[in-house]
Design a protein around this motif. Structure first.
Motif, PDB file in Angstrom:
ATOM      1  N   ALA A  36      -4.751  -0.654 -30.206  1.00  0.00           N
ATOM      2  CA  ALA A  36      -4.523  -0.139 -28.965  1.00  0.00           C
ATOM      3  C   ALA A  36      -3.396   0.923 -28.894  1.00  0.00           C
ATOM      4  CB  ALA A  36      -4.249  -1.059 -27.856  1.00  0.00           C
ATOM      5  N   LEU A  37      -2.467   0.277 -29.842  1.00  0.00           N
ATOM      6  CA  LEU A  37      -1.367   1.235 -29.926  1.00  0.00           C
ATOM      7  C   LEU A  37      -1.447   2.505 -30.864  1.00  0.00           C
ATOM      8  CD1 LEU A  37       1.280  -1.289 -30.970  1.00  0.00           C
ATOM      9  CD2 LEU A  37       1.532  -0.031 -28.803  1.00  0.00           C
ATOM     10  N   SER A  38      -2.373   2.482 -31.795  1.00  0.00           N
ATOM     11  CA  SER A  38      -2.883   3.662 -32.474  1.00  0.00           C
ATOM     12  C   SER A  38      -3.774   4.462 -31.713  1.00  0.00           C
ATOM     13  CB  SER A  38      -3.789   3.179 -33.825  1.00  0.00           C
ATOM     14  OG  SER A  38      -3.113   2.609 -34.596  1.00  0.00           O
ATOM     15  N   ARG A  39      -4.536   4.172 -30.569  1.00  0.00           N
ATOM     16  CA  ARG A  39      -5.214   4.921 -29.828  1.00  0.00           C
ATOM     17  C   ARG A  39      -4.284   5.766 -28.958  1.00  0.00           C
ATOM     18  NH1 ARG A  39      -9.162   0.629 -29.763  1.00  0.00           N
ATOM     19  NH2 ARG A  39      -8.112  -0.180 -27.839  1.00  0.00           N
ATOM     20  N   LYS A  40      -3.356   4.915 -28.515  1.00  0.00           N
ATOM     21  CA  LYS A  40      -2.134   5.679 -27.562  1.00  0.00           C
ATOM     22  C   LYS A  40      -1.573   6.821 -28.374  1.00  0.00           C
ATOM     23  CE  LYS A  40      -0.829   1.880 -24.439  1.00  0.00           C
ATOM     24  NZ  LYS A  40       0.145   1.684 -23.584  1.00  0.00           N
ATOM     25  N   LEU A  41      -1.309   6.595 -29.881  1.00  0.00           N
ATOM     26  CA  LEU A  41      -0.783   7.721 -30.406  1.00  0.00           C
ATOM     27  C   LEU A  41      -1.680   8.815 -30.478  1.00  0.00           C
ATOM     28  CD1 LEU A  41       1.110   5.497 -33.132  1.00  0.00           C
ATOM     29  CD2 LEU A  41       2.146   7.134 -31.505  1.00  0.00           C
ATOM     30  N   LEU A  42      -3.117   8.461 -30.724  1.00  0.00           N
ATOM     31  CA  LEU A  42      -3.966   9.438 -31.034  1.00  0.00           C
ATOM     32  C   LEU A  42      -3.815  10.372 -29.719  1.00  0.00           C
ATOM     33  CD1 LEU A  42      -6.867   7.627 -32.830  1.00  0.00           C
ATOM     34  CD2 LEU A  42      -5.390   9.474 -33.759  1.00  0.00           C
ATOM     35  N   ALA A  55       3.428  15.296 -24.025  1.00  0.00           N
ATOM     36  CA  ALA A  55       3.291  14.619 -25.009  1.00  0.00           C
ATOM     37  C   ALA A  55       4.726  14.025 -25.459  1.00  0.00           C
ATOM     38  CB  ALA A  55       2.583  15.323 -26.163  1.00  0.00           C
ATOM     39  N   ALA A  56       5.776  14.795 -25.237  1.00  0.00           N
ATOM     40  CA  ALA A  56       6.991  14.156 -25.746  1.00  0.00           C
ATOM     41  C   ALA A  56       7.542  13.052 -24.650  1.00  0.00           C
ATOM     42  CB  ALA A  56       7.944  15.350 -25.572  1.00  0.00           C
ATOM     43  N   ARG A  57       7.062  13.115 -23.430  1.00  0.00           N
ATOM     44  CA  ARG A  57       7.356  12.175 -22.475  1.00  0.00           C
ATOM     45  C   ARG A  57       6.611  11.009 -22.915  1.00  0.00           C
ATOM     46  NH1 ARG A  57       7.566  16.627 -19.098  1.00  0.00           N
ATOM     47  NH2 ARG A  57       5.485  16.572 -18.522  1.00  0.00           N
ATOM     48  N   ARG A  58       5.218  11.257 -22.940  1.00  0.00           N
ATOM     49  CA  ARG A  58       4.645   9.887 -23.229  1.00  0.00           C
ATOM     50  C   ARG A  58       4.893   9.257 -24.454  1.00  0.00           C
ATOM     51  NH1 ARG A  58      -1.890  11.336 -22.521  1.00  0.00           N
ATOM     52  NH2 ARG A  58      -1.885  12.111 -20.474  1.00  0.00           N
ATOM     53  N   LEU A  59       5.570   9.935 -25.610  1.00  0.00           N
ATOM     54  CA  LEU A  59       5.616   9.523 -26.900  1.00  0.00           C
ATOM     55  C   LEU A  59       7.084   8.858 -26.638  1.00  0.00           C
ATOM     56  CD1 LEU A  59       5.588   8.969 -29.853  1.00  0.00           C
ATOM     57  CD2 LEU A  59       6.611  11.244 -30.200  1.00  0.00           C
ATOM     58  N   ASP A  60       8.055   9.225 -25.685  1.00  0.00           N
ATOM     59  CA  ASP A  60       9.351   8.606 -25.300  1.00  0.00           C
ATOM     60  C   ASP A  60       9.089   7.090 -24.770  1.00  0.00           C
ATOM     61  OD1 ASP A  60      11.170  10.730 -26.247  1.00  0.00           O
ATOM     62  OD2 ASP A  60      11.148  11.481 -24.344  1.00  0.00           O
ATOM     63  N   ARG A  61       8.034   7.146 -23.818  1.00  0.00           N
ATOM     64  CA  ARG A  61       7.758   5.805 -23.014  1.00  0.00           C
ATOM     65  C   ARG A  61       7.122   5.031 -24.258  1.00  0.00           C
ATOM     66  NH1 ARG A  61       5.586   9.241 -18.945  1.00  0.00           N
ATOM     67  NH2 ARG A  61       3.462   9.074 -19.440  1.00  0.00           N
ATOM     68  N   LEU A  62       6.201   5.436 -25.027  1.00  0.00           N
ATOM     69  CA  LEU A  62       5.641   4.446 -26.114  1.00  0.00           C
ATOM     70  C   LEU A  62       6.810   4.005 -26.829  1.00  0.00           C
ATOM     71  CD1 LEU A  62       3.320   3.276 -27.311  1.00  0.00           C
ATOM     72  CD2 LEU A  62       3.126   5.167 -28.777  1.00  0.00           C
ATOM     73  N   MET A  63       8.036   4.839 -27.302  1.00  0.00           N
ATOM     74  CA  MET A  63       8.762   4.401 -28.180  1.00  0.00           C
ATOM     75  C   MET A  63       9.821   3.258 -27.575  1.00  0.00           C
ATOM     76  SD  MET A  63       7.933   5.530 -31.023  1.00  0.00           S
ATOM     77  CE  MET A  63       9.695   5.715 -32.142  1.00  0.00           C
ATOM     78  N   ASP A  64      10.042   3.536 -26.328  1.00  0.00           N
ATOM     79  CA  ASP A  64      10.760   2.658 -25.589  1.00  0.00           C
ATOM     80  C   ASP A  64       9.940   1.271 -25.366  1.00  0.00           C
ATOM     81  OD1 ASP A  64      12.834   4.482 -24.977  1.00  0.00           O
ATOM     82  OD2 ASP A  64      12.237   4.870 -23.267  1.00  0.00           O
TER      83      ASP A  64
END
Length: 81
Positions: A36-42, A55-64
């Motif tokens: 599921a996390l890998s799909r989010k990264l894709l 994409a940068a905002r989404r990545l920030d949220r995922l990293m948080d």
């Protein structure tokens, strides 16, 4: 000049995506969570091609979420042991 800045931003996001992939691979979580996390990264990677800021905002949220230990549910387990 603006093109140079845009290219720099792409480089920054690309480096952060690599870091996120390393973090996901290193997690001790069920395979369904990792998938599921890998799909989010894709999805974030695909979004970067069209909207770098989103994409940068989404990545920030995922990293948080990763840093705080908030992971998606393991859908593969189906609630059984």
């Amino acid at each position: 000049m603006e093109r140079d800045i845009q290219l720099q931003l792409y480089g920054i996001v690309a480096d952060r995506l690599k870091e996120a992939h390393r973090k996901v691979r290193a997690l001790q979580v069920p395979e369904g969570v990792r998938m599921a996390l890998s799909r989010k990264l894709l999805v974030i990677t695909a979004a970067a091609k069209h909207d770098l800021a989103d994409a940068a905002r989404r990545l920030d949220r995922l990293m948080d979420d990763l840093d705080e230990g908030r992971f998606p549910e393991d859908l593969d387990s189906g609630g059984s042991p």
